[in-house]
Design an enzyme around this catalytic site. Sequence first.
Site, PDB file in Angstrom:
ATOM      1  N   THR A   1       0.804  -1.227   0.000  1.00 20.61           N
ATOM      2  CA  THR A   1       0.000   0.000   0.000  1.00 20.61           C
ATOM      3  C   THR A   1       0.833   1.271   0.000  1.00 20.61           C
ATOM      4  O   THR A   1       1.930   1.304   0.575  1.00 20.61           O
ATOM      5  CB  THR A   1      -0.920   0.008   1.244  1.00 20.61           C
ATOM      6  OG1 THR A   1      -1.414   1.332   1.440  1.00 20.61           O
ATOM      7  CG2 THR A   1      -0.185  -0.399   2.510  1.00 20.61           C
TER       8      THR A   1
ATOM      9  N   GLU B   1       0.199   3.600   1.825  1.00 19.88           N
ATOM     10  CA  GLU B   1       0.310   4.015   3.229  1.00 19.88           C
ATOM     11  C   GLU B   1       1.724   3.772   3.769  1.00 19.88           C
ATOM     12  O   GLU B   1       2.117   4.363   4.769  1.00 19.88           O
ATOM     13  CB  GLU B   1      -0.694   3.236   4.087  1.00 19.88           C
ATOM     14  CG  GLU B   1      -2.092   3.793   4.045  1.00 19.88           C
ATOM     15  CD  GLU B   1      -2.230   5.137   4.752  1.00 19.88           C
ATOM     16  OE1 GLU B   1      -1.905   5.232   5.931  1.00 19.88           O
ATOM     17  OE2 GLU B   1      -2.670   6.107   4.104  1.00 19.88           O
TER      18      GLU B   1
ATOM     19  N   TYR C   1      -1.721   0.051  10.963  1.00 21.47           N
ATOM     20  CA  TYR C   1      -1.988  -0.621   9.680  1.00 21.47           C
ATOM     21  C   TYR C   1      -0.760  -0.576   8.791  1.00 21.47           C
ATOM     22  O   TYR C   1      -0.311  -1.600   8.250  1.00 21.47           O
ATOM     23  CB  TYR C   1      -3.174   0.072   8.992  1.00 21.47           C
ATOM     24  CG  TYR C   1      -3.358  -0.298   7.534  1.00 21.47           C
ATOM     25  CD1 TYR C   1      -3.937  -1.502   7.163  1.00 21.47           C
ATOM     26  CD2 TYR C   1      -2.952   0.581   6.519  1.00 21.47           C
ATOM     27  CE1 TYR C   1      -4.103  -1.835   5.824  1.00 21.47           C
ATOM     28  CE2 TYR C   1      -3.123   0.257   5.179  1.00 21.47           C
ATOM     29  CZ  TYR C   1      -3.698  -0.953   4.836  1.00 21.47           C
ATOM     30  OH  TYR C   1      -3.859  -1.284   3.505  1.00 21.47           O
TER      31      TYR C   1
ATOM     32  N   LYS D   1       1.669  -3.552   7.431  1.00 24.22           N
ATOM     33  CA  LYS D   1       1.863  -3.758   5.987  1.00 24.22           C
ATOM     34  C   LYS D   1       3.345  -3.649   5.608  1.00 24.22           C
ATOM     35  O   LYS D   1       3.773  -4.217   4.603  1.00 24.22           O
ATOM     36  CB  LYS D   1       1.034  -2.740   5.195  1.00 24.22           C
ATOM     37  CG  LYS D   1      -0.455  -3.064   5.156  1.00 24.22           C
ATOM     38  CD  LYS D   1      -0.757  -4.176   4.142  1.00 24.22           C
ATOM     39  CE  LYS D   1      -2.243  -4.419   3.977  1.00 24.22           C
ATOM     40  NZ  LYS D   1      -2.552  -5.426   2.959  1.00 24.22           N
TER      41      LYS D   1
HETATM   42  P1  NAP Z   1     -11.642  -4.474   1.989  1.00 23.86           P
HETATM   43  O1  NAP Z   1     -12.769  -4.127   1.088  1.00 23.86           O
HETATM   44  O2  NAP Z   1     -11.618  -3.957   3.382  1.00 23.86           O
HETATM   45  O3  NAP Z   1     -11.557  -6.082   2.028  1.00 23.86           O
HETATM   46  C1  NAP Z   1     -10.732  -6.739   2.956  1.00 23.86           C
HETATM   47  C2  NAP Z   1     -10.987  -8.226   2.844  1.00 23.86           C
HETATM   48  O4  NAP Z   1     -10.146  -8.892   3.793  1.00 23.86           O
HETATM   49  C3  NAP Z   1     -12.431  -8.638   3.178  1.00 23.86           C
HETATM   50  O5  NAP Z   1     -12.787  -9.726   2.356  1.00 23.86           O
HETATM   51  C4  NAP Z   1     -12.318  -9.099   4.628  1.00 23.86           C
HETATM   52  O6  NAP Z   1     -13.291 -10.020   4.996  1.00 23.86           O
HETATM   53  C5  NAP Z   1     -10.964  -9.784   4.557  1.00 23.86           C
HETATM   54  N1  NAP Z   1     -10.341  -9.987   5.873  1.00 23.86           N
HETATM   55  C6  NAP Z   1     -10.118  -9.087   6.833  1.00 23.86           C
HETATM   56  N2  NAP Z   1      -9.483  -9.650   7.872  1.00 23.86           N
HETATM   57  C7  NAP Z   1      -9.326 -10.961   7.560  1.00 23.86           C
HETATM   58  C8  NAP Z   1      -8.765 -12.074   8.223  1.00 23.86           C
HETATM   59  N3  NAP Z   1      -8.224 -11.977   9.436  1.00 23.86           N
HETATM   60  N4  NAP Z   1      -8.770 -13.274   7.593  1.00 23.86           N
HETATM   61  C9  NAP Z   1      -9.312 -13.412   6.359  1.00 23.86           C
HETATM   62  N5  NAP Z   1      -9.875 -12.391   5.695  1.00 23.86           N
HETATM   63  C10 NAP Z   1      -9.870 -11.183   6.279  1.00 23.86           C
HETATM   64  O7  NAP Z   1     -10.245  -4.051   1.330  1.00 23.86           O
HETATM   65  P2  NAP Z   1      -9.906  -3.725  -0.210  1.00 23.86           P
HETATM   66  O8  NAP Z   1     -10.107  -2.272  -0.422  1.00 23.86           O
HETATM   67  O9  NAP Z   1     -10.553  -4.721  -1.082  1.00 23.86           O
HETATM   68  O10 NAP Z   1      -8.334  -3.949  -0.206  1.00 23.86           O
HETATM   69  C11 NAP Z   1      -7.775  -5.225  -0.514  1.00 23.86           C
HETATM   70  C12 NAP Z   1      -6.344  -5.278   0.010  1.00 23.86           C
HETATM   71  O11 NAP Z   1      -5.566  -4.248  -0.584  1.00 23.86           O
HETATM   72  C13 NAP Z   1      -6.207  -5.061   1.514  1.00 23.86           C
HETATM   73  O12 NAP Z   1      -5.129  -5.864   1.940  1.00 23.86           O
HETATM   74  C14 NAP Z   1      -5.854  -3.595   1.646  1.00 23.86           C
HETATM   75  O13 NAP Z   1      -5.129  -3.381   2.838  1.00 23.86           O
HETATM   76  C15 NAP Z   1      -4.991  -3.407   0.417  1.00 23.86           C
HETATM   77  N6  NAP Z   1      -4.980  -2.070  -0.187  1.00 23.86           N
HETATM   78  C16 NAP Z   1      -6.151  -1.444  -0.493  1.00 23.86           C
HETATM   79  C17 NAP Z   1      -6.112  -0.205  -1.118  1.00 23.86           C
HETATM   80  C18 NAP Z   1      -7.372   0.522  -1.497  1.00 23.86           C
HETATM   81  O14 NAP Z   1      -7.290   1.733  -1.746  1.00 23.86           O
HETATM   82  N7  NAP Z   1      -8.498  -0.152  -1.578  1.00 23.86           N
HETATM   83  C19 NAP Z   1      -4.869   0.377  -1.442  1.00 23.86           C
HETATM   84  C20 NAP Z   1      -3.698  -0.309  -1.129  1.00 23.86           C
HETATM   85  C21 NAP Z   1      -3.765  -1.553  -0.510  1.00 23.86           C
HETATM   86  P3  NAP Z   1     -14.725  -9.555   5.573  1.00 23.86           P
HETATM   87  O15 NAP Z   1     -15.565  -9.239   4.355  1.00 23.86           O
HETATM   88  O16 NAP Z   1     -15.166 -10.750   6.320  1.00 23.86           O
HETATM   89  O17 NAP Z   1     -14.500  -8.354   6.432  1.00 23.86           O
HETATM   90  N1  GDD Z   2     -12.365   7.305   6.409  1.00 26.86           N
HETATM   91  C1  GDD Z   2     -12.459   8.643   6.534  1.00 26.86           C
HETATM   92  N2  GDD Z   2     -13.588   9.186   7.066  1.00 26.86           N
HETATM   93  N3  GDD Z   2     -11.426   9.398   6.109  1.00 26.86           N
HETATM   94  C2  GDD Z   2     -11.550  10.740   6.207  1.00 26.86           C
HETATM   95  C3  GDD Z   2     -12.691  11.352   6.731  1.00 26.86           C
HETATM   96  C4  GDD Z   2     -13.758  10.539   7.196  1.00 26.86           C
HETATM   97  O1  GDD Z   2     -14.782  10.995   7.682  1.00 26.86           O
HETATM   98  N4  GDD Z   2     -12.511  12.691   6.665  1.00 26.86           N
HETATM   99  C5  GDD Z   2     -11.321  12.914   6.125  1.00 26.86           C
HETATM  100  N5  GDD Z   2     -10.715  11.739   5.849  1.00 26.86           N
HETATM  101  C6  GDD Z   2      -9.364  11.572   5.302  1.00 26.86           C
HETATM  102  C7  GDD Z   2      -8.477  10.620   6.104  1.00 26.86           C
HETATM  103  O2  GDD Z   2      -7.963  11.285   7.265  1.00 26.86           O
HETATM  104  C8  GDD Z   2      -7.414  10.293   5.053  1.00 26.86           C
HETATM  105  O3  GDD Z   2      -6.434  11.293   5.041  1.00 26.86           O
HETATM  106  C9  GDD Z   2      -8.204  10.335   3.738  1.00 26.86           C
HETATM  107  O4  GDD Z   2      -9.451  10.983   4.018  1.00 26.86           O
HETATM  108  C10 GDD Z   2      -8.498   8.971   3.132  1.00 26.86           C
HETATM  109  O5  GDD Z   2      -9.054   8.142   4.140  1.00 26.86           O
HETATM  110  P1  GDD Z   2      -9.649   6.693   3.794  1.00 26.86           P
HETATM  111  O6  GDD Z   2     -10.620   6.794   2.696  1.00 26.86           O
HETATM  112  O7  GDD Z   2     -10.108   6.096   5.087  1.00 26.86           O
HETATM  113  O8  GDD Z   2      -8.408   5.908   3.184  1.00 26.86           O
HETATM  114  P2  GDD Z   2      -6.879   5.799   3.636  1.00 26.86           P
HETATM  115  O9  GDD Z   2      -6.086   6.607   2.660  1.00 26.86           O
HETATM  116  O10 GDD Z   2      -6.705   6.083   5.068  1.00 26.86           O
HETATM  117  O11 GDD Z   2      -6.605   4.250   3.430  1.00 26.86           O
HETATM  118  C11 GDD Z   2      -7.057   3.568   2.253  1.00 26.86           C
HETATM  119  O12 GDD Z   2      -6.076   3.650   1.259  1.00 26.86           O
HETATM  120  C12 GDD Z   2      -4.845   2.988   1.561  1.00 26.86           C
HETATM  121  C13 GDD Z   2      -3.894   3.209   0.367  1.00 26.86           C
HETATM  122  O13 GDD Z   2      -3.279   4.451   0.475  1.00 26.86           O
HETATM  123  C14 GDD Z   2      -7.368   2.125   2.643  1.00 26.86           C
HETATM  124  O14 GDD Z   2      -7.983   1.500   1.553  1.00 26.86           O
HETATM  125  C15 GDD Z   2      -6.099   1.370   2.991  1.00 26.86           C
HETATM  126  O15 GDD Z   2      -6.410  -0.018   3.145  1.00 26.86           O
HETATM  127  C16 GDD Z   2      -5.106   1.533   1.815  1.00 26.86           C
HETATM  128  O16 GDD Z   2      -3.910   0.849   2.118  1.00 26.86           O
END
Ligand code: NAP
Ligand code: GDD
Length: 383
Positions: free
Chosen positions: A133, A135, A157, A161
């Site tokens: 990520t 992050e 987190y 990671k």
């Molecule tokens: P998400 O929608 O939160 O999905 C997370 C998945 O992981 C869900 O299926 C959840 O199951 C499962 N899970 C959580 N804890 C688990 C455990 N202990 N054992 C088995 N399964 C578990 O996340 P996403 O946005 O699809 O992201 C997918 C991956 O990419 C994650 O690893 C995230 O950290 C990473 N990532 C995401 C982003 C982004 O912007 N979306 C960016 C960079 C990296 P449940 O449905 O049961 O909760």
């Molecule tokens: N969730 C949330 N809720 N975020 C907020 C809010 C709020 O009400 N208001 C402002 N934010 C700001 C957060 O402080 C952060 O700076 C930004 O919006 C994005 O927050 P999120 O959408 O929660 O995502 P994230 O960037 O913290 O994390 C996501 O992206 C990562 C990749 O950069 C997640 O998907 C992580 O799993 C992933 O690794």
Amino acid sequence: MGKTALITGITGQDGAYLAEYLIKKGYTVHGMKRRSSLFNTDRIDHLYQGPHEKERKLILHYGDLTDSMNITRIIQEVQPDEIYNLAAMSHVKVSFDTPEYTANADGIGTLRILESVRLLGLTEKTRVYQASTSELYGLVQEIPQKETTPFYPRSPYAVAKLYGYWITVNYREAYGMHASNGILFNHESPLRGETFVTRKITRAVSRIALSMQDKLFLGNLSAQRDWGHAKDYVRAMYLILQQDKPSDYVIATGITTTVRDFVKMSFAELGLEVAFSGEGVNEKGKIAGINEKLFIEKAGAEYLENAKMLVGKEVVAVDKAYFRPTEVELLIGDPTKSRTLLGWTPEYDLPALVKDMMRSDVKEVKKNALLQKEGYRILNYFE
Ligand code: NAP
Ligand code: GDD
């Protein structure tokens, strides 16, 4: 014979899009799903095949990243060509509340997958994708961030990671495994979890426009993110595992936007203009105008009279409960390596992403508005 893939986190946003993508490519997809008291398969229901169907393309297994033996057994049974380790406690803010669990699932969970592949003698056969990520860059040391930018994680987190990232590199170097990290910047979609900021915004904007909610409370409006569409990003995951050599890739659009601007873009999709004033916790967003023609086209004439009354109203406010103990203020990725070596370029830009999310949420809110009229209680969870 098509390939076999195992996806952990198949019930999540990325897992659902990736499963669909791989099935279309002829893969048999096995997914790891946690036991829960309700079915938690909404995102993959359109792919579901019952256990008695023949030649299934989607097979689900109960499992958890915190359970080594379970992981080893699933990998042994499935003998996958490719593992996509997408499972994680993926919410940055929640990781401050559940740091130990996050370390266990997101950090050690990655080790469990890699070590199972090694113990089962599958290092030659099985390729591993690790969901790393942006992050990891946290308090950014370079702008834009690329594969060589030093990491500076800013949450439990991101620290978990970081372990996942380096243990993947280590297994590649120590045992010659085809194990790669995708360093993915934020990617969103209509399937995005409701508590991530983009989806929280598009749902709330739809509800405010359709008189189902008064106000949207957010945290840091000035945070900047490099937002792409999850559909594009799962394609990158697949490409990473198709390369002859394993490596680590930044996947990003190269454009960054504030949360505040994402709010403006979402309202603008429905013809509503928002003006912000004030600073920090006192910042407010008010409806400054309405494009009636656009509103009717996107939301429907039946909601116009109420929407007109929004002009001059405060619809966005800051609640410091959403601030993080340590924040990541700015992310912007340099996708040169993935563009050059993977041939990956995103199809969606940010306006197309906002349009897609808004279209989907307006549709859902309209359904709920009708149910509410019939007397059903429609809850607005504020998280
Ligand atoms: P998400 O929608 O939160 O999905 C997370 C998945 O992981 C869900 O299926 C959840 O199951 C499962 N899970 C959580 N804890 C688990 C455990 N202990 N054992 C088995 N399964 C578990 O996340 P996403 O946005 O699809 O992201 C997918 C991956 O990419 C994650 O690893 C995230 O950290 C990473 N990532 C995401 C982003 C982004 O912007 N979306 C960016 C960079 C990296 P449940 O449905 O049961 O909760
Ligand atoms: N969730 C949330 N809720 N975020 C907020 C809010 C709020 O009400 N208001 C402002 N934010 C700001 C957060 O402080 C952060 O700076 C930004 O919006 C994005 O927050 P999120 O959408 O929660 O995502 P994230 O960037 O913290 O994390 C996501 O992206 C990562 C990749 O950069 C997640 O998907 C992580 O799993 C992933 O690794």
